[in-house]
Write a protein that holds these residues in place. Structure first.
Motif, mmCIF file in Angstrom:
data_model
loop_
_atom_site.group_PDB
_atom_site.id
_atom_site.type_symbol
_atom_site.label_atom_id
_atom_site.label_comp_id
_atom_site.label_asym_id
_atom_site.label_seq_id
_atom_site.Cartn_x
_atom_site.Cartn_y
_atom_site.Cartn_z
ATOM 1 N N SER A 55 13.501 15.709 21.728
ATOM 2 C CA SER A 55 14.423 14.595 21.478
ATOM 3 C C SER A 55 13.661 13.278 21.417
ATOM 4 N N GLU A 56 12.692 13.133 22.304
ATOM 5 C CA GLU A 56 11.867 11.923 22.313
ATOM 6 C C GLU A 56 11.055 11.805 21.026
ATOM 7 N N LEU A 57 10.489 12.912 20.578
ATOM 8 C CA LEU A 57 9.701 12.892 19.347
ATOM 9 C C LEU A 57 10.571 12.568 18.135
ATOM 10 N N ARG A 58 11.784 13.108 18.105
ATOM 11 C CA ARG A 58 12.685 12.819 16.979
ATOM 12 C C ARG A 58 13.053 11.341 16.939
ATOM 13 N N ARG A 59 13.277 10.753 18.108
ATOM 14 C CA ARG A 59 13.598 9.322 18.153
ATOM 15 C C ARG A 59 12.423 8.498 17.629
ATOM 16 N N GLU A 60 11.215 8.888 18.005
ATOM 17 C CA GLU A 60 10.028 8.181 17.522
ATOM 18 C C GLU A 60 9.908 8.281 16.005
ATOM 19 N N ARG A 61 10.076 9.493 15.479
ATOM 20 C CA ARG A 61 9.920 9.710 14.031
ATOM 21 C C ARG A 61 10.959 8.943 13.230
ATOM 22 N N ALA A 62 12.146 8.773 13.814
ATOM 23 C CA ALA A 62 13.220 8.081 13.105
ATOM 24 C C ALA A 62 12.858 6.628 12.806
ATOM 25 N N GLY A 63 11.893 6.082 13.544
ATOM 26 C CA GLY A 63 11.483 4.701 13.327
ATOM 27 C C GLY A 63 10.494 4.526 12.192
ATOM 28 N N PHE A 64 10.119 5.625 11.533
ATOM 29 C CA PHE A 64 9.157 5.571 10.435
ATOM 30 C C PHE A 64 9.849 5.892 9.113
ATOM 31 N N PRO A 65 9.385 5.313 8.006
ATOM 32 C CA PRO A 65 9.870 5.768 6.694
ATOM 33 C C PRO A 65 9.561 7.250 6.537
ATOM 34 N N ALA A 66 10.375 7.951 5.771
ATOM 35 C CA ALA A 66 10.235 9.407 5.647
ATOM 36 C C ALA A 66 8.813 9.830 5.287
ATOM 37 N N ALA A 67 8.175 9.085 4.386
ATOM 38 C CA ALA A 67 6.834 9.467 3.925
ATOM 39 C C ALA A 67 5.750 9.207 4.967
ATOM 40 N N GLU A 68 6.074 8.437 6.013
ATOM 41 C CA GLU A 68 5.068 8.065 7.010
ATOM 42 C C GLU A 68 5.317 8.704 8.373
ATOM 43 N N ARG A 69 6.306 9.570 8.466
ATOM 44 C CA ARG A 69 6.622 10.164 9.762
ATOM 45 C C ARG A 69 5.474 11.043 10.239
ATOM 46 N N PRO A 70 5.082 10.875 11.509
ATOM 47 C CA PRO A 70 3.904 11.598 12.002
ATOM 48 C C PRO A 70 4.139 13.091 12.152
ATOM 49 N N ARG A 71 3.050 13.830 12.039
ATOM 50 C CA ARG A 71 3.032 15.260 12.350
ATOM 51 C C ARG A 71 2.377 15.391 13.717
ATOM 52 N N TYR A 72 3.026 16.111 14.615
ATOM 53 C CA TYR A 72 2.547 16.207 15.991
ATOM 54 C C TYR A 72 1.815 17.516 16.260
ATOM 55 N N LEU A 73 0.736 17.387 17.022
ATOM 56 C CA LEU A 73 0.087 18.524 17.660
ATOM 57 C C LEU A 73 0.324 18.330 19.152
ATOM 58 N N VAL A 74 1.061 19.238 19.760
ATOM 59 C CA VAL A 74 1.412 19.100 21.170
ATOM 60 C C VAL A 74 0.477 19.950 22.023
ATOM 61 N N VAL A 75 -0.145 19.306 22.998
ATOM 62 C CA VAL A 75 -0.986 20.000 23.976
ATOM 63 C C VAL A 75 -0.192 20.023 25.281
ATOM 64 N N THR A 76 0.080 21.211 25.788
ATOM 65 C CA THR A 76 1.018 21.317 26.901
ATOM 66 C C THR A 76 0.636 22.427 27.871
ATOM 67 N N GLU A 77 1.182 22.343 29.069
ATOM 68 C CA GLU A 77 0.959 23.381 30.076
ATOM 69 C C GLU A 77 2.000 24.487 29.977
ATOM 70 N N GLN A 78 3.179 24.141 29.452
ATOM 71 C CA GLN A 78 4.284 25.099 29.446
ATOM 72 C C GLN A 78 5.158 24.877 28.217
ATOM 73 N N VAL A 79 5.666 25.972 27.657
ATOM 74 C CA VAL A 79 6.521 25.903 26.472
ATOM 75 C C VAL A 79 7.837 26.615 26.750
ATOM 76 N N ASP A 80 8.939 25.962 26.373
ATOM 77 C CA ASP A 80 10.248 26.610 26.419
ATOM 78 C C ASP A 80 10.489 27.256 25.053
ATOM 79 N N PRO A 81 10.413 28.592 24.952
ATOM 80 C CA PRO A 81 10.558 29.255 23.644
ATOM 81 C C PRO A 81 11.884 28.951 22.959
ATOM 82 N N ALA A 82 12.927 28.672 23.744
ATOM 83 C CA ALA A 82 14.242 28.405 23.156
ATOM 84 C C ALA A 82 14.250 27.130 22.320
#
Length: 210
Positions: A55-82
């Protein structure tokens, strides 16, 4: 990979500096926060990748023009598969477990994500496929739909089109009126902007619907 510009973000400076150091060792150019819009990839370090993070990442991306929205690589300790089905719409195209992150793996993942690909550990690929299968079984199939977006009747008609049958033969084979067969094909063309039966058939084959 030195021409790939990356911004590293983390809640704590130690974590950010550690990932940035490994990326530099892998030949990746690290940007400062003020240069965020120049980043081909944003590496986000988080304790857990779940719906709240997305949800946080989507809010961040919404602040960019469609062509400039960032692509994320997430480094994490735990993933929720759902949460996996929401990764693409949140801009997450790469995930690495922090304990397995090395300079080489980080640099390789950054390059894949920057060039339009996706980088997921094998275990997470399995979780994503399992979640897709769950959606198919619990949400789509009870409504006569599939992951391709085609319903059962549409798949049946297109399967016979693929065998070379004409409208009259399809009607006889399936027990539908010829009008129904024509309406099914017309509806498909209209909904997906298909120009011809061949176009619709190619879509069905490509998506694995038939």
């Amino acid at each position: 990979m030195s021409n790939v510009a990356v911004l590293v973000e983390a809640a704590d400076e130690v974590g950010r500096a550690g990932i940035a150091h490994m990326l530099r060792a892998g030949g990746v150019r690290i940007l400062e926060t003020a240069e965020r819009r120049l980043a081909a990839v944003v590496v986000r370090v988080v304790p857990v990748l779940n719906d709240a993070t997305l949800s946080e990442l989507r809010r961040e991306r919404a602040g960019f023009p469609a062509a400039e929205r960032p692509r994320y690589l997430v480094v994490t300790e735990q993933v929720d598969p759902a949460s996996a089905l929401s990764w693409p719409e949140s801009g997450v195209f790469g995930v690495l477990h922090q304990v397995t992150a090395t300079s080489h793996r980080l640099a390789t993942a950054v390059h894949i994500v920057a060039t339009g690909g996706a980088c997921l550990p094998a275990g997470l690929q399995g979780a994503l496929l399992a979640e897709l299968d769950n959606v198919r079984r619990t949400a789509l199939e009870p409504r006569g739909l599939s992951l391709s977006g085609l319903n059962v009747r549409e798949r049946d008609v297109l399967s016979l089109v693929a065998e070379g049958l004409d409208t009259e033969e399809i009607s006889a084979k399936l027990g539908y009126s010829q009008r129904t067969v024509k309406n099914v094909l017309s509806g498909l063309k209209r909904r997906h902007n298909f120009r011809t039966r061949s176009h619709a058939l190619a879509f069905a084959v490509r998506t694995g619907a038939i």
